[in-house]
Write a protein that holds these residues in place. Structure first.
Motif, PDB file in Angstrom:
ATOM      1  N   GLU A 143       0.911  -1.155  -0.004  1.00  0.00           N
ATOM      2  CA  GLU A 143      -0.060  -0.021   0.101  1.00  0.00           C
ATOM      3  C   GLU A 143       0.892   1.256   0.129  1.00  0.00           C
ATOM      4  OE1 GLU A 143      -2.478  -0.753   3.462  1.00  0.00           O
ATOM      5  OE2 GLU A 143      -3.683  -2.142   2.215  1.00  0.00           O
ATOM      6  N   ASN A 144       1.948   1.223   0.935  1.00  0.00           N
ATOM      7  CA  ASN A 144       2.731   2.425   0.911  1.00  0.00           C
ATOM      8  C   ASN A 144       3.555   2.667  -0.259  1.00  0.00           C
ATOM      9  OD1 ASN A 144       1.977   2.941   3.566  1.00  0.00           O
ATOM     10  ND2 ASN A 144       3.683   1.788   4.387  1.00  0.00           N
ATOM     11  N   LEU A 153      -3.406  -0.287  -6.200  1.00  0.00           N
ATOM     12  CA  LEU A 153      -3.058  -1.506  -6.226  1.00  0.00           C
ATOM     13  C   LEU A 153      -3.046  -2.277  -7.226  1.00  0.00           C
ATOM     14  CD1 LEU A 153      -4.029  -2.312  -2.551  1.00  0.00           C
ATOM     15  CD2 LEU A 153      -1.651  -2.165  -3.424  1.00  0.00           C
ATOM     16  N   ASP A 154      -4.044  -2.135  -7.980  1.00  0.00           N
ATOM     17  CA  ASP A 154      -4.387  -3.018  -9.286  1.00  0.00           C
ATOM     18  C   ASP A 154      -3.406  -2.682 -10.605  1.00  0.00           C
ATOM     19  OD1 ASP A 154      -5.676  -0.784 -10.235  1.00  0.00           O
ATOM     20  OD2 ASP A 154      -7.492  -1.914 -10.267  1.00  0.00           O
ATOM     21  N   SER A 155      -2.727  -1.576 -10.387  1.00  0.00           N
ATOM     22  CA  SER A 155      -1.566  -1.420 -11.354  1.00  0.00           C
ATOM     23  C   SER A 155      -0.246  -1.492 -10.612  1.00  0.00           C
ATOM     24  CB  SER A 155      -2.091  -0.009 -12.095  1.00  0.00           C
ATOM     25  OG  SER A 155      -1.803   0.968 -10.943  1.00  0.00           O
ATOM     26  N   LEU A 156      -0.179  -2.196  -9.718  1.00  0.00           N
ATOM     27  CA  LEU A 156       1.115  -2.409  -9.122  1.00  0.00           C
ATOM     28  C   LEU A 156       1.544  -4.011  -9.517  1.00  0.00           C
ATOM     29  CD1 LEU A 156       2.886  -0.795  -7.066  1.00  0.00           C
ATOM     30  CD2 LEU A 156       2.068  -2.546  -5.327  1.00  0.00           C
ATOM     31  N   VAL A 157       3.014  -3.751  -9.960  1.00  0.00           N
ATOM     32  CA  VAL A 157       3.358  -5.137 -10.532  1.00  0.00           C
ATOM     33  C   VAL A 157       4.535  -5.534  -9.439  1.00  0.00           C
ATOM     34  CG1 VAL A 157       4.637  -6.458 -12.240  1.00  0.00           C
ATOM     35  CG2 VAL A 157       2.722  -4.764 -12.863  1.00  0.00           C
ATOM     36  N   VAL A 158       4.577  -7.003  -8.976  1.00  0.00           N
ATOM     37  CA  VAL A 158       5.458  -7.533  -7.854  1.00  0.00           C
ATOM     38  C   VAL A 158       5.974  -8.705  -8.731  1.00  0.00           C
ATOM     39  CG1 VAL A 158       5.690  -8.406  -5.670  1.00  0.00           C
ATOM     40  CG2 VAL A 158       3.876  -6.618  -6.054  1.00  0.00           C
ATOM     41  N   THR A 159       7.107  -8.976  -8.674  1.00  0.00           N
ATOM     42  CA  THR A 159       7.815 -10.189  -9.134  1.00  0.00           C
ATOM     43  C   THR A 159       8.346 -10.980  -7.796  1.00  0.00           C
ATOM     44  OG1 THR A 159      10.053  -9.163  -9.133  1.00  0.00           O
ATOM     45  CG2 THR A 159       8.754  -9.576 -11.151  1.00  0.00           C
ATOM     46  N   THR A 160       8.097 -12.291  -7.881  1.00  0.00           N
ATOM     47  CA  THR A 160       8.758 -13.060  -6.865  1.00  0.00           C
ATOM     48  C   THR A 160       9.114 -14.504  -7.411  1.00  0.00           C
ATOM     49  OG1 THR A 160       7.835 -14.085  -4.696  1.00  0.00           O
ATOM     50  CG2 THR A 160       6.088 -14.389  -6.437  1.00  0.00           C
ATOM     51  N   LEU A 161       9.462 -15.321  -6.938  1.00  0.00           N
ATOM     52  CA  LEU A 161       9.936 -16.641  -7.273  1.00  0.00           C
ATOM     53  C   LEU A 161       8.679 -17.739  -7.034  1.00  0.00           C
ATOM     54  CD1 LEU A 161      13.556 -17.183  -5.960  1.00  0.00           C
ATOM     55  CD2 LEU A 161      12.739 -16.330  -7.958  1.00  0.00           C
TER      56      LEU A 161
END
Ligand code: VTB
Length: 335
Positions: A143-144, A153-161
């Protein structure tokens, strides 16, 4: 650290990548790692540095390694080096995207000294610098970060494994509306993407390896991004059984010996302690950050990302290698 060393380090990751490429898709990750380690060692020993490996890879999967404390170089500037000769041995063995050969170098004392164990990491690019706190829940961080970037939030992109240990966190992020790009492996490339102006990626969150974390911290610092991390003992990441508890306890003890603690917040500045750092990474397989190696007969091309923290220069070096050159001392390793 002299600026010309940057070019020398790019030669080292090019060599390691070419050596790893020889094993691309052959199903043998140890052989690929061995080949890259050997060439990286050979090339570091031909470099004008008084170098010491302060963080390496290998203990988690007992791969061959450039060991911690190993001295390398012909003599010259005193530098500490963090290496990952193949960031993605499994990706190389299986012919998957995003495998790299990487290293980071800095003046003496530049890097966190930590055992090869698991590390939880949260990485953002320059526009969200200063608004992460790994002591807060991930949802609060997202959120921050979205607020800092002026995004929903729906335009935020997070990568993970894409690891089973992240199933819960991936579901949680998706339920918040966040888009999650889950790479099979390779969190160094995923971390650096947060700082690349032409990339969609805003955040990298995962539990991966500590050496990869320190190498990433050097690159992220040089690129003006931000990173928080935390060392985690094995039994808190993998299954909590007797074997993993024993291994986890060994990691906790080794951390104590090294003057650090597990489960404690590490800031980017604790992991990469100076701006005078150099990061070099060469693509082995094609990926989102770098092109992979292409080879036609005895001509191979590589792409290398070379970042100097002091002046914040980012270079992409495309090189052509004539692998049958007679005077190439590493030829036998990489042809
Ligand atoms: C981590 C990650 C790496 O391998 O080390 C991972 O940091 C290993 O995870 O980027 P597992 O032990 O769960 O297999 C990489 O993804 C590739 O080296």
């Amino acid at each position: 650290m002299k600026r010309d060393l940057a070019m020398a380090f790019s030669r080292v990751t090019e060599g390691a990548a070419l050596a790893g490429y020889k094993w691309l898709g052959r199903g043998d990750k140890i052989a690929a790692d061995n080949a890259a380690v050997e060439v990286m060692r050979t090339l570091l020993n031909q470099t004008e540095i008084e170098g010491e490996i302060v963080i390496g890879e290998g203990e988690i999967d007992e791969a061959p390694m450039l060991f911690i404390g190993e001295k390398v170089g012909l003599g010259g500037d005193a530098v500490d080096i963090a290496v990952d000769p193949i960031e993605g041995t499994r990706m190389t063995a299986m012919g998957q995207n995003n495998a790299l050969a990487v290293l980071a170098a800095g003046e003496k004392g530049s890097f966190l000294k930590a055992p090869d164990m698991y590390m939880e990491k949260l990485v953002v690019g320059p526009e969200a610098k200063g608004c992460i706190n790994l002591d807060l829940p991930l949802a609060t961080n997202l959120e921050n970060i979205a607020k800092a970037l002026g995004k929903t939030l729906d335009s935020l992109v997070v990568t993970t494994l894409a690891k089973p240990r992240h199933d819960g966190v991936i579901a949680e992020m998706q339920s918040m509306g966040v888009r999650v790009f889950a790479f099979p492996d390779g969190d160094v490339a995923a971390s650096i993407l947060t700082c690349m102006p032409d990339s969609e990626v805003d955040v990298m969150y995962c539990i991966g390896g500590a050496p990869e974390g320190v190498v990433s911290a050097a690159a992220i610092r040089a690129l003006g991004g931000d990173m928080h991390a935390r060392l985690l003992p094995r039994h808190e990441v993998k299954e909590d059984n007797e074997d993993n508890r024993r291994l986890g306890q060994t990691e906790i003890d080794r951390c104590k010996e090294m003057g650090i603690e597990t489960n404690v917040l590490l800031r980017m500045e604790d992991m990469a302690k100076s701006d005078n750092v150099i990061f070099a990474g060469t693509g082995i397989t094609k990926g989102d950050l770098l092109e992979g190696i292409t080879r036609k007969g005895n001509i191979a091309t590589t792409e290398t990302l070379l970042i100097r923290g002091k002046c914040r220069t980012i270079r992409r070096i495309k090189s052509t290698h004539y692998l049958d050159r007679k005077d190439d001392s590493i030829k036998n390793h990489i042809v």
